[in-house]
Design a protein around this motif. Structure first.
Motif, short mmCIF file in Angstrom:
data_model
loop_
_atom_site.label_atom_id
_atom_site.label_comp_id
_atom_site.label_asym_id
_atom_site.label_seq_id
_atom_site.Cartn_x
_atom_site.Cartn_y
_atom_site.Cartn_z
N PHE A 1 30.17 21.23 46.66
CA PHE A 1 28.49 21.22 46.03
C PHE A 1 28.24 21.49 44.54
CE2 PHE A 1 29.06 25.76 46.45
CZ PHE A 1 27.98 26.44 45.49
N SER A 2 27.23 20.76 44.11
CA SER A 2 26.75 20.96 42.73
C SER A 2 25.29 21.38 42.57
CB SER A 2 27.32 19.63 41.92
OG SER A 2 28.42 19.12 42.14
N ILE A 3 24.95 21.67 41.65
CA ILE A 3 23.58 22.13 41.20
C ILE A 3 23.04 21.30 40.05
CG2 ILE A 3 22.18 23.99 40.47
CD1 ILE A 3 24.43 25.79 41.56
N PHE B 1 24.09 30.05 48.85
CA PHE B 1 24.84 28.61 49.06
C PHE B 1 25.79 28.73 50.24
CE2 PHE B 1 24.51 28.94 44.27
CZ PHE B 1 23.54 28.10 44.07
N LYS B 2 26.26 29.71 50.45
CA LYS B 2 27.18 30.07 51.89
C LYS B 2 26.34 29.81 53.08
CE LYS B 2 30.12 33.25 54.18
NZ LYS B 2 30.63 34.63 54.12
N THR B 3 25.27 30.22 53.04
CA THR B 3 24.28 30.31 54.26
C THR B 3 23.87 28.52 54.50
OG1 THR B 3 23.62 32.23 54.04
CG2 THR B 3 22.49 30.90 55.31
N GLN C 1 26.71 34.63 43.60
CA GLN C 1 26.96 34.03 44.69
C GLN C 1 28.28 34.06 45.17
OE1 GLN C 1 24.26 32.79 46.80
NE2 GLN C 1 23.34 34.05 45.15
N SER C 2 28.79 34.12 46.47
CA SER C 2 30.00 34.19 47.21
C SER C 2 30.55 32.71 47.03
CB SER C 2 29.99 34.66 48.61
OG SER C 2 28.96 33.96 49.43
N ARG C 3 29.63 31.84 47.16
CA ARG C 3 30.50 30.38 47.05
C ARG C 3 29.89 29.98 45.70
NH1 ARG C 3 31.62 27.49 51.76
NH2 ARG C 3 32.00 25.57 50.18
N GLN C 4 30.84 29.15 44.89
CA GLN C 4 30.37 28.66 43.63
C GLN C 4 30.66 27.21 43.56
OE1 GLN C 4 29.37 30.44 40.57
NE2 GLN C 4 29.04 31.92 42.21
N PRO C 5 29.73 26.53 42.63
CA PRO C 5 29.41 25.05 42.69
C PRO C 5 30.58 24.48 41.89
CG PRO C 5 28.05 26.09 40.81
CD PRO C 5 28.64 27.34 41.88
N GLU C 6 30.98 23.15 41.91
CA GLU C 6 31.85 22.72 41.34
C GLU C 6 31.20 22.33 40.01
OE1 GLU C 6 32.49 18.62 43.03
OE2 GLU C 6 34.50 19.36 43.87
N PHE D 1 18.99 21.01 44.13
CA PHE D 1 18.02 21.01 43.29
C PHE D 1 17.40 22.36 42.85
CE2 PHE D 1 18.32 16.83 45.22
CZ PHE D 1 19.01 16.14 44.13
N LEU D 2 17.54 22.78 41.80
CA LEU D 2 16.77 24.27 41.53
C LEU D 2 15.95 24.13 40.19
CD1 LEU D 2 19.94 26.64 41.81
CD2 LEU D 2 18.36 25.90 43.81
N ASP D 3 14.84 24.86 40.41
CA ASP D 3 13.96 25.08 39.22
C ASP D 3 14.79 25.88 38.08
OD1 ASP D 3 12.10 23.12 40.16
OD2 ASP D 3 10.44 24.91 40.34
N ASP D 4 14.03 26.00 37.13
CA ASP D 4 14.87 26.92 36.11
C ASP D 4 14.40 28.31 36.05
OD1 ASP D 4 12.50 26.50 35.01
OD2 ASP D 4 13.10 25.51 33.02
N ASP D 5 13.55 28.55 37.18
CA ASP D 5 12.83 30.12 37.20
C ASP D 5 13.06 30.67 38.55
OD1 ASP D 5 10.96 28.18 38.33
OD2 ASP D 5 9.20 29.13 37.41
N VAL D 6 14.09 30.48 39.21
CA VAL D 6 14.42 30.85 40.57
C VAL D 6 15.54 32.02 40.36
CG1 VAL D 6 13.51 29.04 41.63
CG2 VAL D 6 16.13 29.41 41.29
N GLU D 7 15.60 32.81 41.35
CA GLU D 7 16.69 33.89 41.48
C GLU D 7 16.96 33.91 43.01
OE1 GLU D 7 17.25 38.68 41.81
OE2 GLU D 7 15.42 38.04 40.96
N LEU D 8 18.40 33.43 43.12
CA LEU D 8 18.86 33.44 44.38
C LEU D 8 19.45 34.76 45.04
CD1 LEU D 8 21.12 30.26 43.70
CD2 LEU D 8 18.69 30.39 44.53
N LEU D 9 19.20 35.19 46.32
CA LEU D 9 19.77 36.21 46.76
C LEU D 9 21.13 36.16 47.39
CD1 LEU D 9 16.53 36.80 46.58
CD2 LEU D 9 16.83 38.32 48.43
N PRO D 10 21.69 37.21 47.66
CA PRO D 10 23.29 37.10 48.02
C PRO D 10 23.31 35.98 49.23
CG PRO D 10 22.74 39.20 47.76
CD PRO D 10 21.38 38.47 47.67
N ASP D 11 24.53 35.18 49.04
CA ASP D 11 25.07 34.30 49.96
C ASP D 11 24.15 33.06 50.11
OD1 ASP D 11 27.60 35.66 50.45
OD2 ASP D 11 26.61 36.74 51.96
#
Length: 312
Positions: A3-5, A94-96, A26-31, A82-92
């Motif tokens: 995956f990419s972002i 991408f993995k989920t 995150q536990s999974r990292q993008p290309e 596709f992410l906005d520039d003002d978000v915070e991702l909680l753990p896991d």
């Protein structure tokens, strides 16, 4: 599954850095993380130099939609987020999401749960429902006005939806490359998420997995002034109804009924004689007159006149 972002950004390096930090945790990292920077200075460029995984692209075209399309053109992973520039991702996060895709090949798009800071309340929600506004319901549906309902409360399990929230969602890259975002929208590109995800849904299922969670901070930096955002709401809504459903008696009736409700909602606060409320009502009235005059060109998929005004 790779995956990419893709993240378009405009004059928000401090907020973007917080988003990038949450991605790194995150536990999974993008290309690859593709940053499409439309800023007027080099602060974002300087920030991105600190992240080896970031592909930095500067664009002079200020458009969230076109920025996302630029990102789509540069990635070749299985999934694109596709992410906005003002978000915070909680753990896991991408993995989920990725685990969701792996369960069913018919899934074309997945988003997580976006934490809500408010709900409409019972009476307000009922009124909004009557006038075909965004409102809380049992799931995320796309209304005939091309506005979307949202979950009243967090669902207990993965649920099928009809549109995805633009602050954070994912799509199979092969579908994203076929559909692309609306290239006729500039600056804030209001409702490009509903349009794009609706078209993607024709290839398969859209899902919301509540186990993947994010916070959307809704930062006010670089947002549109009220006058422009209000007119964009009226114009983009009419344009997308005509584009996706056709401008028929049924769809136009839904639109004008919604506009009537919008003007009614703005009139009552304006009677308090507070300047901001009067200005808000004025902006809505001027926008109503504009789409009334321009309805033939807008419903023929021509918003050049609006875009020229918007970009002044």
């Amino acid at each position: 599954m790779t995956f990419s972002i893709v993240i378009p950004t405009l004059n928000r390096p401090d907020v973007l850095e917080e988003t990038l930090v949450s991605i790194r945790k995150q536990s999974r990292q993008p290309e690859r993380i593709v940053i499409i920077d439309q800023s007027s200075d080099n602060r974002t460029k300087v920030l991105c130099r600190q992240y080896r995984e970031v592909l930095y692209i500067h664009s002079t075209v200020k458009s969230s939609s076109i920025g996302r399309n630029t990102g789509i053109d540069t990635v070749d992973s299985d999934i694109v987020f596709f992410l906005d520039d003002d978000v915070e991702l909680l753990p896991d996060y991408f993995k989920t999401i990725l685990n969701t895709y792996e369960k069913d090949d018919s899934i074309v798009g997945v988003q997580g749960w976006v934490r809500k800071y408010h709900s409409f309340g019972r009476v307000s929600n009922l009124i909004r429902k009557v006038f075909l506004f965004e409102h809380d319901s049992g799931r995320m549906r796309l209304l005939s006005t091309f506005l979307g309902t949202n979950f009243e409360k967090r669902p207990p399990e993965t649920t099928e939806i009809e549109w995805c929230n633009g602050c954070g969602f994912s799509v199979r890259t092969s579908i994203a490359k076929k559909e692309k975002f609306e290239a006729y929208f500039f600056l804030y590109s209001l409702a490009e998420d509903r349009d794009f995800s609706y078209r993607c849904s024709k290839y398969g299922k859209l899902l919301m997995n509540p186990a993947a969670e994010m916070i959307h901070k809704v930062v006010n930096i670089s947002r549109l002034p009220s006058e422009k955002k209000t007119r964009m709401t009226y114009v983009h809504q009419m344009y997308l109804i005509a584009k996706n459903h056709g401008w028929s008696f049924k769809t136009s009736s839904a639109y004008w009924w919604n506009v009537f409700g919008r003007l009614l909602f703005k009139l009552l606060p304006a009677l308090t004689f507070k300047k901001d409320k009067r200005d808000d009502f004025k902006n809505n009235w001027v926008s109503f007159v504009y789409v009334l005059k321009k309805r033939k060109t807008i419903t023929n998929n021509d918003i050049d006149d609006f875009n020229k005004w918007l970009m002044r």
